[in-house]
Design a protein around this motif. Structure first.
Motif, PDB file in Angstrom:
ATOM      1  N   THR A   1       0.837  -1.209   0.000  1.00  0.00           N
ATOM      2  CA  THR A   1       0.000   0.000   0.000  1.00  0.00           C
ATOM      3  C   THR A   1       0.868   1.254   0.000  1.00  0.00           C
ATOM      4  O   THR A   1       0.599   2.221  -0.723  1.00  0.00           O
TER       5      THR A   1
ATOM      6  N   ASP B   1       0.261   3.285  -3.265  1.00  0.00           N
ATOM      7  CA  ASP B   1      -0.651   4.410  -2.999  1.00  0.00           C
ATOM      8  C   ASP B   1       0.084   5.670  -2.564  1.00  0.00           C
ATOM      9  O   ASP B   1      -0.426   6.768  -2.720  1.00  0.00           O
TER      10      ASP B   1
ATOM     11  N   ARG C   1      11.735  -2.922   1.665  1.00  0.00           N
ATOM     12  CA  ARG C   1      11.623  -2.620   0.233  1.00  0.00           C
ATOM     13  C   ARG C   1      10.915  -1.301  -0.052  1.00  0.00           C
ATOM     14  O   ARG C   1      10.871  -0.851  -1.201  1.00  0.00           O
TER      15      ARG C   1
HETATM   16  N1  NAP Z   1      -9.726  -0.452  -0.744  1.00  0.00           N
HETATM   17  C1  NAP Z   1      -9.065  -0.446   0.401  1.00  0.00           C
HETATM   18  O1  NAP Z   1      -9.652  -0.484   1.490  1.00  0.00           O
HETATM   19  C2  NAP Z   1      -7.572  -0.374   0.369  1.00  0.00           C
HETATM   20  C3  NAP Z   1      -6.879  -0.055   1.541  1.00  0.00           C
HETATM   21  C4  NAP Z   1      -5.491  -0.023   1.492  1.00  0.00           C
HETATM   22  C5  NAP Z   1      -4.840  -0.336   0.299  1.00  0.00           C
HETATM   23  N2  NAP Z   1      -5.543  -0.615  -0.820  1.00  0.00           N
HETATM   24  C6  NAP Z   1      -4.893  -1.027  -2.056  1.00  0.00           C
HETATM   25  O2  NAP Z   1      -4.464  -2.357  -1.805  1.00  0.00           O
HETATM   26  C7  NAP Z   1      -3.314  -2.633  -2.592  1.00  0.00           C
HETATM   27  C8  NAP Z   1      -2.264  -3.214  -1.690  1.00  0.00           C
HETATM   28  O3  NAP Z   1      -2.826  -4.244  -0.902  1.00  0.00           O
HETATM   29  P1  NAP Z   1      -2.183  -5.671  -0.819  1.00  0.00           P
HETATM   30  O4  NAP Z   1      -3.163  -6.547  -0.156  1.00  0.00           O
HETATM   31  O5  NAP Z   1      -1.701  -6.060  -2.174  1.00  0.00           O
HETATM   32  O6  NAP Z   1      -0.881  -5.431   0.072  1.00  0.00           O
HETATM   33  P2  NAP Z   1      -0.670  -4.718   1.494  1.00  0.00           P
HETATM   34  O7  NAP Z   1      -1.516  -5.367   2.506  1.00  0.00           O
HETATM   35  O8  NAP Z   1      -0.747  -3.260   1.350  1.00  0.00           O
HETATM   36  O9  NAP Z   1       0.868  -5.054   1.758  1.00  0.00           O
HETATM   37  C9  NAP Z   1       1.239  -6.394   1.883  1.00  0.00           C
HETATM   38  C10 NAP Z   1       2.691  -6.447   2.252  1.00  0.00           C
HETATM   39  O10 NAP Z   1       2.922  -5.794   3.500  1.00  0.00           O
HETATM   40  C11 NAP Z   1       3.834  -6.540   4.273  1.00  0.00           C
HETATM   41  N3  NAP Z   1       3.090  -7.167   5.375  1.00  0.00           N
HETATM   42  C12 NAP Z   1       1.772  -7.163   5.607  1.00  0.00           C
HETATM   43  N4  NAP Z   1       1.472  -7.846   6.728  1.00  0.00           N
HETATM   44  C13 NAP Z   1       2.631  -8.287   7.212  1.00  0.00           C
HETATM   45  C14 NAP Z   1       3.002  -9.077   8.337  1.00  0.00           C
HETATM   46  N5  NAP Z   1       2.093  -9.551   9.212  1.00  0.00           N
HETATM   47  N6  NAP Z   1       4.285  -9.373   8.494  1.00  0.00           N
HETATM   48  C15 NAP Z   1       5.213  -8.913   7.627  1.00  0.00           C
HETATM   49  N7  NAP Z   1       4.935  -8.181   6.543  1.00  0.00           N
HETATM   50  C16 NAP Z   1       3.653  -7.863   6.350  1.00  0.00           C
HETATM   51  C17 NAP Z   1       4.378  -7.613   3.343  1.00  0.00           C
HETATM   52  O11 NAP Z   1       5.457  -7.046   2.634  1.00  0.00           O
HETATM   53  P3  NAP Z   1       6.498  -7.944   1.754  1.00  0.00           P
HETATM   54  O12 NAP Z   1       5.791  -8.212   0.475  1.00  0.00           O
HETATM   55  O13 NAP Z   1       7.667  -7.036   1.579  1.00  0.00           O
HETATM   56  O14 NAP Z   1       6.779  -9.200   2.520  1.00  0.00           O
HETATM   57  C18 NAP Z   1       3.167  -7.861   2.459  1.00  0.00           C
HETATM   58  O15 NAP Z   1       3.430  -8.508   1.235  1.00  0.00           O
HETATM   59  C19 NAP Z   1      -2.877  -1.336  -3.208  1.00  0.00           C
HETATM   60  O16 NAP Z   1      -3.264  -1.352  -4.564  1.00  0.00           O
HETATM   61  C20 NAP Z   1      -3.656  -0.282  -2.450  1.00  0.00           C
HETATM   62  O17 NAP Z   1      -3.971   0.766  -3.321  1.00  0.00           O
HETATM   63  C21 NAP Z   1      -6.906  -0.647  -0.801  1.00  0.00           C
END
Ligand code: NAP
Length: 244
Positions: free
Chosen positions: A81, A85, A109
């Motif tokens: 995120t 974002d 990263r």
């Molecule tokens: N609609 C909504 O409510 C909303 C809200 C927020 C974001 N978004 C969107 O969601 C997308 C991103 O979401 P996503 O699900 O792909 O990823 P994310 O949850 O934003 O990030 C996931 C990454 O965060 C790290 N992480 C998360 N939990 C962890 C834990 N318990 N321990 C260690 N590392 C942890 C890891 O990084 P590593 O990969 O480096 O291991 C994991 O791969 C974006 O496009 C953003 O725009 C939407």
């Protein structure tokens, strides 16, 4: 407050105002919470595959999110995120203080130029795995290391309870896990959330990043079905799940 601990609104009050109070007063009154939140499409997506997510839900839901931030001591987001974002994670559409921003970045990263790492004011906690050098130079960014565990085929992960312990040790007891789907799912699977807000927009993306990815269950009676309140937010519908 009623005998069963729920809040009830009585007297002549507009329905919208009553909903507002029912939704937020319990969070305002409790000394601690861990609320997960997701804004998703009808088909359970939070963004396109490329990560475009502005916006899935409408203006009333964005205000709900800012109100949640205003009630929280800390707001937790995943590395993806922050990368995709570049959010501010501040309170702009409500009244209240900005929460401490917490970035889960086990591998270090996240780019050093992201807003949460470069903003002059407000505190950001950057949580990485051990042996990861901080990229951020801003003095408002506090770099903390936390042990990770790795299961086969998966990337290193922090235990959600360990993240919450780090926050509690800093007096941060009201926590909003704001996203994305991977992060909220980790906290949900670990049983670390007390509530979950799922705002659903009448939109079908058809593909994209999922809201929830949890360990598989064989039967529907093993699925998560908990007491839930439903609120209308403009064109969106909010499901407020009680996980306590
Ligand atoms: N609609 C909504 O409510 C909303 C809200 C927020 C974001 N978004 C969107 O969601 C997308 C991103 O979401 P996503 O699900 O792909 O990823 P994310 O949850 O934003 O990030 C996931 C990454 O965060 C790290 N992480 C998360 N939990 C962890 C834990 N318990 N321990 C260690 N590392 C942890 C890891 O990084 P590593 O990969 O480096 O291991 C994991 O791969 C974006 O496009 C953003 O725009 C939407």
């Amino acid at each position: 407050m009623a005998g069963d601990g729920t809040w009830q609104v009585s007297g002549s009050i507009a329905p919208d105002a009553a909903d507002l109070l029912r939704l937020f007063i319990p969070l305002q009154r409790t000394p601690s919470f861990v609320v997960g939140q997701i804004g998703q499409s009808l088909d359970g997506r939070i963004a396109t595959l490329e990560g475009h997510s502005h916006y899935v839900t409408g203006p009333a839901d964005i205000v709900r999110l800012h109100r949640l931030r205003a009630l929280a001591d800390a707001v937790v987001v995943g590395a993806t995120t922050v990368e995709l974002d570049d959010p501010q994670l501040t309170v702009r559409q409500a009244t209240g203080h900005d929460p401490v921003r917490v970035v889960l970045d086990p591998g270090g990263r996240v780019s050093a130029d992201r807003v949460v790492l470069t903003r002059a004011s407000g505190t950001t906690l950057l949580l990485t795995g051990p042996d990861v050098s901080p990229t951020a130079a801003n003095t408002e960014v506090e770099h903390l290391t936390l042990a990770t565990t790795t299961t086969e085929g998966h990337r290193p992960r922090f235990a959600p309870d360990a993240v919450l312990q780090v926050l509690a040790s800093r007096g941060l007891h009201k926590v909003l896990v704001e996203g994305g789907g991977v992060t909220v799912s980790q906290f949900l699977a670990a049983g670390a959330l007390t509530r979950l807000h799922v705002a659903v927009a009448a939109l079908i993306i058809g593909s994209g990043r999922p809201a929830f990815t949890l360990p598989p269950v064989a039967r529907l009676d093993e699925a998560l079905r908990v007491p839930t309140r439903v609120f209308r937010l403009g064109d969106d519908v909010l499901f407020d799940l009680d996980l306590s």
